[in-house]
Design a protein around this motif. Structure first.
Motif, PDB file in Angstrom:
ATOM      1  N   LYS A  24      -1.272   8.245  -6.329  1.00  0.00           N
ATOM      2  CA  LYS A  24      -2.483   7.796  -6.875  1.00  0.00           C
ATOM      3  C   LYS A  24      -3.456   7.300  -7.791  1.00  0.00           C
ATOM      4  CE  LYS A  24      -6.833  11.512  -5.624  1.00  0.00           C
ATOM      5  NZ  LYS A  24      -7.325  12.287  -6.176  1.00  0.00           N
ATOM      6  N   LEU A  25      -2.359   7.806  -9.156  1.00  0.00           N
ATOM      7  CA  LEU A  25      -2.439   6.888 -10.301  1.00  0.00           C
ATOM      8  C   LEU A  25      -1.715   5.010 -10.037  1.00  0.00           C
ATOM      9  CD1 LEU A  25      -1.685   9.210 -13.116  1.00  0.00           C
ATOM     10  CD2 LEU A  25      -2.781   8.269 -13.264  1.00  0.00           C
ATOM     11  N   GLU A  26      -1.098   5.409  -9.358  1.00  0.00           N
ATOM     12  CA  GLU A  26      -0.325   3.905  -9.061  1.00  0.00           C
ATOM     13  C   GLU A  26      -1.033   3.131  -7.986  1.00  0.00           C
ATOM     14  OE1 GLU A  26       3.704   4.633  -6.649  1.00  0.00           O
ATOM     15  OE2 GLU A  26       4.548   4.316  -8.797  1.00  0.00           O
ATOM     16  N   GLN A  27      -2.227   3.537  -7.329  1.00  0.00           N
ATOM     17  CA  GLN A  27      -3.069   3.011  -5.664  1.00  0.00           C
ATOM     18  C   GLN A  27      -4.389   2.792  -6.532  1.00  0.00           C
ATOM     19  OE1 GLN A  27      -4.234   6.444  -3.502  1.00  0.00           O
ATOM     20  NE2 GLN A  27      -2.407   5.655  -1.569  1.00  0.00           N
ATOM     21  N   GLU A  28      -4.291   3.585  -7.553  1.00  0.00           N
ATOM     22  CA  GLU A  28      -5.698   3.027  -8.924  1.00  0.00           C
ATOM     23  C   GLU A  28      -5.700   2.263  -9.894  1.00  0.00           C
ATOM     24  OE1 GLU A  28      -7.427   6.410 -11.601  1.00  0.00           O
ATOM     25  OE2 GLU A  28      -7.975   7.787  -9.151  1.00  0.00           O
ATOM     26  N   LEU A  29      -3.836   1.430 -10.558  1.00  0.00           N
ATOM     27  CA  LEU A  29      -3.363   0.606 -11.091  1.00  0.00           C
ATOM     28  C   LEU A  29      -4.107  -0.604 -10.141  1.00  0.00           C
ATOM     29  CD1 LEU A  29      -2.423  -0.191 -13.696  1.00  0.00           C
ATOM     30  CD2 LEU A  29      -0.420   1.031 -13.001  1.00  0.00           C
ATOM     31  N   SER A  30      -3.316  -0.795  -9.070  1.00  0.00           N
ATOM     32  CA  SER A  30      -3.035  -1.939  -8.250  1.00  0.00           C
ATOM     33  C   SER A  30      -4.553  -1.845  -8.371  1.00  0.00           C
ATOM     34  CB  SER A  30      -2.506  -1.785  -6.614  1.00  0.00           C
ATOM     35  OG  SER A  30      -2.876  -2.370  -5.751  1.00  0.00           O
ATOM     36  N   SER A  31      -5.686  -1.317  -7.410  1.00  0.00           N
ATOM     37  CA  SER A  31      -7.113  -1.451  -7.405  1.00  0.00           C
ATOM     38  C   SER A  31      -7.321  -2.467  -8.883  1.00  0.00           C
ATOM     39  CB  SER A  31      -7.918  -0.723  -7.081  1.00  0.00           C
ATOM     40  OG  SER A  31      -8.090   0.086  -7.655  1.00  0.00           O
ATOM     41  N   LEU A  32      -7.023  -1.520  -9.909  1.00  0.00           N
ATOM     42  CA  LEU A  32      -7.605  -1.667 -11.159  1.00  0.00           C
ATOM     43  C   LEU A  32      -6.980  -3.649 -11.647  1.00  0.00           C
ATOM     44  CD1 LEU A  32      -7.412   1.164 -13.932  1.00  0.00           C
ATOM     45  CD2 LEU A  32      -9.246  -0.674 -12.982  1.00  0.00           C
ATOM     46  N   ARG A  33      -5.850  -3.554 -10.952  1.00  0.00           N
ATOM     47  CA  ARG A  33      -5.445  -5.065 -11.183  1.00  0.00           C
ATOM     48  C   ARG A  33      -5.864  -6.376 -10.513  1.00  0.00           C
ATOM     49  NH1 ARG A  33       0.490  -3.434 -11.349  1.00  0.00           N
ATOM     50  NH2 ARG A  33       1.265  -2.562 -13.501  1.00  0.00           N
ATOM     51  N   GLN A  34      -6.556  -5.740  -9.199  1.00  0.00           N
ATOM     52  CA  GLN A  34      -7.370  -6.617  -8.525  1.00  0.00           C
ATOM     53  C   GLN A  34      -8.484  -6.525  -8.990  1.00  0.00           C
ATOM     54  OE1 GLN A  34      -7.831  -4.783  -4.262  1.00  0.00           O
ATOM     55  NE2 GLN A  34      -4.933  -5.095  -4.287  1.00  0.00           N
ATOM     56  N   LEU A  35      -9.420  -6.233  -9.524  1.00  0.00           N
ATOM     57  CA  LEU A  35     -10.236  -6.374 -10.346  1.00  0.00           C
ATOM     58  C   LEU A  35     -10.748  -8.335 -11.202  1.00  0.00           C
ATOM     59  CD1 LEU A  35     -11.717  -2.984 -12.394  1.00  0.00           C
ATOM     60  CD2 LEU A  35     -12.401  -4.140  -9.670  1.00  0.00           C
ATOM     61  N   PRO A  36      -9.776  -8.565 -12.103  1.00  0.00           N
ATOM     62  CA  PRO A  36     -10.106  -9.887 -12.412  1.00  0.00           C
ATOM     63  C   PRO A  36      -9.805 -10.778 -10.838  1.00  0.00           C
ATOM     64  CG  PRO A  36      -8.414  -8.839 -13.736  1.00  0.00           C
ATOM     65  CD  PRO A  36      -8.497  -7.420 -12.276  1.00  0.00           C
ATOM     66  N   GLN A  37      -9.566 -10.572  -9.857  1.00  0.00           N
ATOM     67  CA  GLN A  37      -9.479 -11.631  -8.772  1.00  0.00           C
ATOM     68  C   GLN A  37     -11.245 -11.687  -7.484  1.00  0.00           C
ATOM     69  OE1 GLN A  37      -6.381 -10.957  -5.990  1.00  0.00           O
ATOM     70  NE2 GLN A  37      -7.185 -12.676  -4.600  1.00  0.00           N
ATOM     71  N   LYS A  38     -11.039  -9.816  -8.069  1.00  0.00           N
ATOM     72  CA  LYS A  38     -12.700  -9.774  -7.266  1.00  0.00           C
ATOM     73  C   LYS A  38     -13.929  -9.855  -7.934  1.00  0.00           C
ATOM     74  CE  LYS A  38     -10.632  -5.892  -4.531  1.00  0.00           C
ATOM     75  NZ  LYS A  38     -10.738  -4.248  -4.390  1.00  0.00           N
ATOM     76  N   LEU A  39     -13.736  -9.887  -8.994  1.00  0.00           N
ATOM     77  CA  LEU A  39     -14.690 -10.744  -9.978  1.00  0.00           C
ATOM     78  C   LEU A  39     -14.717 -12.511  -9.834  1.00  0.00           C
ATOM     79  CD1 LEU A  39     -16.389 -10.195 -12.380  1.00  0.00           C
ATOM     80  CD2 LEU A  39     -14.882 -10.195 -13.950  1.00  0.00           C
TER      81      LEU A  39
END
Length: 128
Positions: A24-39
């Protein structure tokens, strides 16, 4: 033996819980890492929309100058605005007429006051 089996099951359950939490934490970390690109994508979309809006407004303004009316306005709204503005103009005429009438009335009142003063002076001279 039974106690060891229970301990082993609890150990396996605890390990499975840890594995689930880690995933679960790895999934959250992965989606957090994608935030700059989404921004960045969102900002690019925003800039594109702002440019489209600016272009639309410019072309709308040019069209309005060519045609003489805002073709994007609701026709009912245009008629309604026209009707209201003509009614406002009519009311303004009525107000002006009423003001003129009041002014004439005030002049008549002032004339009457002068006549009364004149008659009072005449009366006072007669009494003397």
């Amino acid at each position: 033996v039974h106690g060891e089996q229970i301990a082993s099951e609890q150990n396996q359950n605890g390990l499975q819980e840890q594995i689930n939490k880690t995933q679960k934490l790895e999934q959250e970390l992965s989606s957090l890492r994608q935030l700059p690109q989404k921004l960045q994508e969102t900002q690019s979309e925003k800039e594109s929309l702002q440019n489209q809006l600016s272009t639309f407004r410019e072309k709308k303004s040019q069209l309005k100058q060519l045609v003489g009316i805002d073709v994007f306005e609701n026709p009912v709204e245009v008629v309604f605005k026209s009707l209201i503005s003509s009614q406002v103009a009519e009311k303004e005429k009525q107000i002006k007429l009423l003001k003129d009438h009041i002014e004439v009335q005030n002049e008549q009142v002032n004339d009457l006051k002068l006549q009364i003063q004149s008659q009072e002076q005449t009366l006072s001279l007669i009494h003397i």
